[in-house]
Design a protein around this motif. Structure first.
Motif, PDB file in Angstrom:
ATOM      1  N   HIS A  41     -17.224 -81.714  63.911  1.00 17.38           N
ATOM      2  CA  HIS A  41     -17.400 -82.249  62.467  1.00 17.38           C
ATOM      3  C   HIS A  41     -17.920 -80.931  61.829  1.00 17.38           C
ATOM      4  CE1 HIS A  41     -16.620 -86.562  63.787  1.00 17.38           C
ATOM      5  NE2 HIS A  41     -17.347 -86.347  64.480  1.00 17.38           N
ATOM      6  N   THR A  44     -19.691 -81.505  58.067  1.00 20.79           N
ATOM      7  CA  THR A  44     -21.019 -81.857  58.635  1.00 20.79           C
ATOM      8  C   THR A  44     -22.132 -80.816  58.749  1.00 20.79           C
ATOM      9  OG1 THR A  44     -20.380 -84.222  59.049  1.00 20.79           O
ATOM     10  CG2 THR A  44     -22.608 -83.820  59.861  1.00 20.79           C
ATOM     11  N   ILE A 206     -17.751 -87.791  53.075  1.00 15.92           N
ATOM     12  CA  ILE A 206     -17.692 -89.161  53.086  1.00 15.92           C
ATOM     13  C   ILE A 206     -16.111 -89.451  52.660  1.00 15.92           C
ATOM     14  CG2 ILE A 206     -17.693 -91.050  51.369  1.00 15.92           C
ATOM     15  CD1 ILE A 206     -20.600 -90.031  50.942  1.00 15.92           C
ATOM     16  N   ALA A 207     -15.555 -88.446  51.742  1.00 16.24           N
ATOM     17  CA  ALA A 207     -13.934 -88.738  51.635  1.00 16.24           C
ATOM     18  C   ALA A 207     -13.151 -88.424  52.772  1.00 16.24           C
ATOM     19  CB  ALA A 207     -13.685 -87.776  50.429  1.00 16.24           C
ATOM     20  N   THR A 208     -13.575 -87.471  53.580  1.00 18.05           N
ATOM     21  CA  THR A 208     -12.624 -86.992  54.973  1.00 18.05           C
ATOM     22  C   THR A 208     -13.159 -88.177  56.023  1.00 18.05           C
ATOM     23  OG1 THR A 208     -14.380 -85.623  55.496  1.00 18.05           O
ATOM     24  CG2 THR A 208     -12.640 -84.809  54.373  1.00 18.05           C
ATOM     25  N   GLY A 209     -13.956 -88.763  55.935  1.00 17.44           N
ATOM     26  CA  GLY A 209     -14.296 -90.131  56.960  1.00 17.44           C
ATOM     27  C   GLY A 209     -15.128 -89.367  57.977  1.00 17.44           C
ATOM     28  N   GLU A 210     -15.938 -88.336  57.906  1.00 13.90           N
ATOM     29  CA  GLU A 210     -16.750 -87.683  58.860  1.00 13.90           C
ATOM     30  C   GLU A 210     -17.980 -88.526  58.974  1.00 13.90           C
ATOM     31  OE1 GLU A 210     -17.698 -83.658  59.003  1.00 13.90           O
ATOM     32  OE2 GLU A 210     -15.680 -82.804  59.079  1.00 13.90           O
ATOM     33  N   ASN A 213     -19.805 -91.574  60.957  1.00 16.67           N
ATOM     34  CA  ASN A 213     -19.845 -91.213  62.611  1.00 16.67           C
ATOM     35  C   ASN A 213     -20.272 -89.808  62.935  1.00 16.67           C
ATOM     36  OD1 ASN A 213     -18.463 -92.179  65.026  1.00 16.67           O
ATOM     37  ND2 ASN A 213     -16.896 -90.398  64.537  1.00 16.67           N
ATOM     38  N   SER A 214     -20.314 -88.864  62.138  1.00 14.20           N
ATOM     39  CA  SER A 214     -20.512 -87.362  62.608  1.00 14.20           C
ATOM     40  C   SER A 214     -21.958 -87.347  62.615  1.00 14.20           C
ATOM     41  CB  SER A 214     -20.079 -86.578  61.338  1.00 14.20           C
ATOM     42  OG  SER A 214     -20.632 -86.837  60.193  1.00 14.20           O
TER      43      SER A 214
END
Length: 323
Positions: A41, A44, A206-210, A213-214
């Motif tokens: 990630h 992050t 947030i936009a990339t979906g990390e 979960n990261s």
């Protein structure tokens, strides 16, 4: 220790700034690669590096360890493009390291001097000399040849690295301009860069979906002492790299910073073949990297000669006016 822009011009400050940036830059490539091999990630990771930088400078100022001024809205607006281009550069660079081996990554990043020279031409700073032009062509040719012999060729990784070169060029030119015109210290530029980065980076993770979960993966991996050690080292070296990079650019110039990057790449390329990811060796790949490195050394020598000739001419003109 903080040094203001108007005081960063001592007899040895230019050399110290350049050498410090070269060492920090070379170390950071391997540290980031080591982290990304265990934690993919990258956005992050960049956010954590910028947060650590902003907090360190903020508390350093509150405790009196640095004379950096607080946030000024007008200055923040002027430095916002620097922050955007910087984070775009690092984000694409980290993303490229996930798919590109270190020798090829360094070879591509050596194209930055070409991009800086092109930018300077558009800004009306004159055309490069014949030696500089030929050396840059050699660098570009080396990248092409090396890519043809790269067994681990990754189109997405290569694309990310080339985009990173563009953004690195933009922020180096802007840092030189902002440091010269606003009289900001290296620490102040670094603080503004980190402070302005955080909202942008939070939006991206947030936009990339990390996120989130990261963070859960990061907490899970933090139980590993070896991973935690390399992560902390990455955060510390991120601060050191930012400081030395901005210091080198303010004390010297954007072009000097790119030259240092080219020279440190010689050692990084050699180490990259034997460390971390075990690069597969191919004659075409090695030949291209040798050509690329030779072009980088030639470029640095040509710029050094150019600078020395200007110094000699200035001294001659001064002496002529005295007589």
């Amino acid at each position: 220790m903080e040094i203001r822009a108007d005081a960063e011009t001592g007899p040895y400050s230019s050399l110290v700034a350049a050498v410090s940036y070269g060492i920090a830059s070379m170390a950071m490539v391997f540290i980031n690669k080591a982290v990304l091999m265990q934690y993919a990630h990258s956005m992050t990771l960049l956010t954590l590096q910028q947060l650590a930088t902003a907090l360190l400078i903020h508390f350093g100022r509150r405790m009196g360890y640095t004379r950096a001024k607080g946030v000024d809205i007008a200055t923040a607006k002027q430095l916002l493009p620097v922050s955007i281009f910087y984070n775009a550069n690092v984000a694409f660079a980290l993303a490229s390291l996930k798919g590109v081996n270190i020798p090829m990554y360094i070879a591509i990043k050596r194209l930055t001097p070409l991009a800086v020279l092109v930018a300077w031409c558009f800004l009306g700073k004159g055309r490069p000399t014949t030696q500089v032009t030929l050396s840059v062509i050699l660098i570009a040719a080396g990248v092409l040849i090396a890519a043809l012999g790269d067994f681990s060729f990754d189109l997405l990784g290569y694309s990310m690295a080339f985009i990173s070169v563009f953004f690195q060029t933009m922020y180096l030119v802007l840092v030189e301009k902002s440091g010269a015109e606003n009289g900001l210290s290296s620490v102040e530029i670094m603080f503004y860069n980190s402070f302005l980065s955080l909202p942008f980076l939070m939006f991206l993770i947030i936009a990339t979906g990390e996120f989130p979960n990261s963070l859960s993966i990061l907490f899970a991996k933090s139980y590993s002492v070896s991973f935690l050690a390399i992560l902390i080292l990455s955060l510390v070296m991120g601060i050191v790299l930012n400081y030395t990079m901005f210091l080198c650019t303010v004390v010297n110039s954007a072009l000097t910073t790119t030259i240092v990057g080219v020279l440190k790449g010689v050692g990084s390329t050699t180490l990259g073949f034997v460390l971390l990811d075990g690069v597969q060796v191919h004659a075409l790949n090695v030949s291209g990297l040798v050509i690329n490195t030779a072009g980088g050394v030639w470029y640095s020598y040509a710029k050094y000669q150019q600078k020395m000739s200007k110094t000699v001419k200035l001294v001659t003109d001064v002496e002529a006016h005295r007589t």
